[in-house]
Design a protein around this motif. Structure first.
Motif, short mmCIF file in Angstrom:
data_model
loop_
_atom_site.label_atom_id
_atom_site.label_comp_id
_atom_site.label_asym_id
_atom_site.label_seq_id
_atom_site.Cartn_x
_atom_site.Cartn_y
_atom_site.Cartn_z
N VAL A 47 0.91 -1.17 0.17
CA VAL A 47 0.20 0.02 0.08
C VAL A 47 0.66 1.09 -0.08
CG1 VAL A 47 -1.94 1.33 1.31
CG2 VAL A 47 -2.09 -1.05 1.06
N GLY A 48 2.00 1.31 0.77
CA GLY A 48 2.88 2.64 0.68
C GLY A 48 3.53 2.66 -0.49
N ALA A 49 3.95 1.35 -1.34
CA ALA A 49 4.45 1.75 -2.59
C ALA A 49 3.58 2.34 -3.55
CB ALA A 49 5.00 0.24 -2.98
N PHE A 50 2.30 1.86 -3.44
CA PHE A 50 1.20 2.47 -4.26
C PHE A 50 0.94 3.83 -4.08
CE2 PHE A 50 -3.04 3.63 -5.39
CZ PHE A 50 -3.04 3.09 -6.72
N LEU A 51 1.20 4.36 -2.91
CA LEU A 51 0.71 5.73 -2.42
C LEU A 51 2.11 6.62 -2.46
CD1 LEU A 51 -1.63 5.16 0.63
CD2 LEU A 51 -2.16 5.79 -1.53
N CYS A 52 3.23 5.99 -3.03
CA CYS A 52 4.47 6.48 -2.87
C CYS A 52 4.87 7.12 -1.45
CB CYS A 52 4.69 7.59 -3.99
SG CYS A 52 4.29 6.89 -5.62
N GLN A 53 4.83 6.52 -0.41
CA GLN A 53 4.86 6.81 1.09
C GLN A 53 5.46 5.67 1.45
OE1 GLN A 53 1.74 8.44 3.13
NE2 GLN A 53 0.85 9.54 1.20
N GLU A 54 6.23 5.97 2.36
CA GLU A 54 7.03 4.99 3.42
C GLU A 54 5.75 4.90 4.60
OE1 GLU A 54 10.27 2.70 4.26
OE2 GLU A 54 9.91 4.13 2.58
N PRO A 55 5.46 3.63 4.92
CA PRO A 55 4.32 3.29 5.89
C PRO A 55 5.33 3.21 7.21
CG PRO A 55 5.04 1.35 4.63
CD PRO A 55 5.72 2.44 3.85
N ARG A 56 4.35 3.68 8.18
CA ARG A 56 5.08 3.63 9.53
C ARG A 56 4.62 2.23 9.95
NH1 ARG A 56 1.90 8.41 12.30
NH2 ARG A 56 2.11 9.57 10.25
N LEU A 57 5.76 1.32 10.26
CA LEU A 57 5.77 0.11 10.65
C LEU A 57 5.98 -0.02 12.08
CD1 LEU A 57 7.73 -1.58 7.85
CD2 LEU A 57 5.16 -1.30 7.79
N PRO A 58 4.94 -1.00 12.72
CA PRO A 58 5.41 -1.32 14.35
C PRO A 58 6.50 -1.61 14.51
CG PRO A 58 3.96 -3.21 13.14
CD PRO A 58 4.12 -2.15 12.32
N ALA A 59 7.14 -1.37 15.83
CA ALA A 59 8.59 -1.87 16.15
C ALA A 59 8.46 -3.10 16.30
CB ALA A 59 8.86 -1.05 17.53
N ALA A 60 9.44 -3.88 16.27
CA ALA A 60 9.77 -5.46 16.39
C ALA A 60 8.84 -5.77 17.86
CB ALA A 60 11.31 -5.87 16.33
N GLY A 61 8.20 -6.61 17.78
CA GLY A 61 7.42 -7.34 18.79
C GLY A 61 6.16 -6.51 19.14
N ASP A 62 5.82 -5.61 18.43
CA ASP A 62 4.51 -4.92 18.83
C ASP A 62 3.58 -5.33 17.75
OD1 ASP A 62 5.81 -3.08 20.47
OD2 ASP A 62 5.87 -1.40 19.22
N ARG A 63 2.27 -5.23 18.37
CA ARG A 63 1.09 -5.60 17.50
C ARG A 63 0.85 -4.59 16.42
NH1 ARG A 63 -3.51 -7.27 21.16
NH2 ARG A 63 -4.32 -5.37 19.98
N ARG A 64 0.19 -5.09 15.47
CA ARG A 64 -0.05 -4.31 14.29
C ARG A 64 -1.35 -3.21 14.82
NH1 ARG A 64 -0.02 -8.04 8.92
NH2 ARG A 64 1.84 -7.75 8.39
N ARG A 65 -1.48 -2.07 14.32
CA ARG A 65 -2.61 -1.27 14.59
C ARG A 65 -3.30 -1.13 13.30
NH1 ARG A 65 -0.34 3.39 17.62
NH2 ARG A 65 1.24 2.28 18.66
N TRP A 66 -4.32 -1.59 12.83
CA TRP A 66 -5.22 -1.32 11.52
C TRP A 66 -5.89 0.04 11.28
CZ3 TRP A 66 -3.11 -4.25 8.11
CH2 TRP A 66 -2.63 -5.40 8.36
N ILE A 67 -6.47 0.44 12.27
CA ILE A 67 -6.92 1.69 12.13
C ILE A 67 -6.74 2.53 13.39
CG2 ILE A 67 -9.05 3.05 12.00
CD1 ILE A 67 -10.46 0.75 10.80
N GLY A 68 -6.12 3.80 13.18
CA GLY A 68 -5.73 4.62 14.20
C GLY A 68 -5.78 6.11 13.96
#
Length: 88
Positions: free
Chosen positions: A58-79
């Motif tokens: 999705v980030g590549a399509f939007l030409c944006q770098e996604p903010r990824l969770p830190a190692a071991g953190d759970r994903r957040r889908w909507i925030g």
């Protein structure tokens, strides 16, 4: 992006696993592409796995770098910051 629209399509194991079903999906996605849609196929492992392939696609399509969770953190889908941590 060049005016293309982004669609995410969940492909469950039950409805998208046979060769016939996959061919039907590919035909539909080709038709959608001709209408200006870029469809990203999403599988269960994309949502629940530890590798952030979906966020990166999705980030590549939007030409944006996604903010990824830190190692071991759970994903957040909507925030507050939008889907996948991408700015809205």
């Amino acid at each position: 992006m060049d005016g293309k629209r982004l669609g995410l399509e969940y492909d469950s194991d039950q409805w998208h696993s046979t060769q016939k079903q996959q061919l039907r999906d590919e035909t539909r996605r080709t038709e959608l592409d001709a209408l200006g849609w870029h469809v990203i196929s999403v599988r269960r492992t994309d949502l629940w796995g530890s590798y952030p392939a979906l966020e990166l696609a999705v980030g590549a399509f939007l030409c944006q770098e996604p903010r990824l969770p830190a190692a071991g953190d759970r994903r957040r889908w909507i925030g507050r910051s939008g889907w996948w941590g991408l700015p809205v």
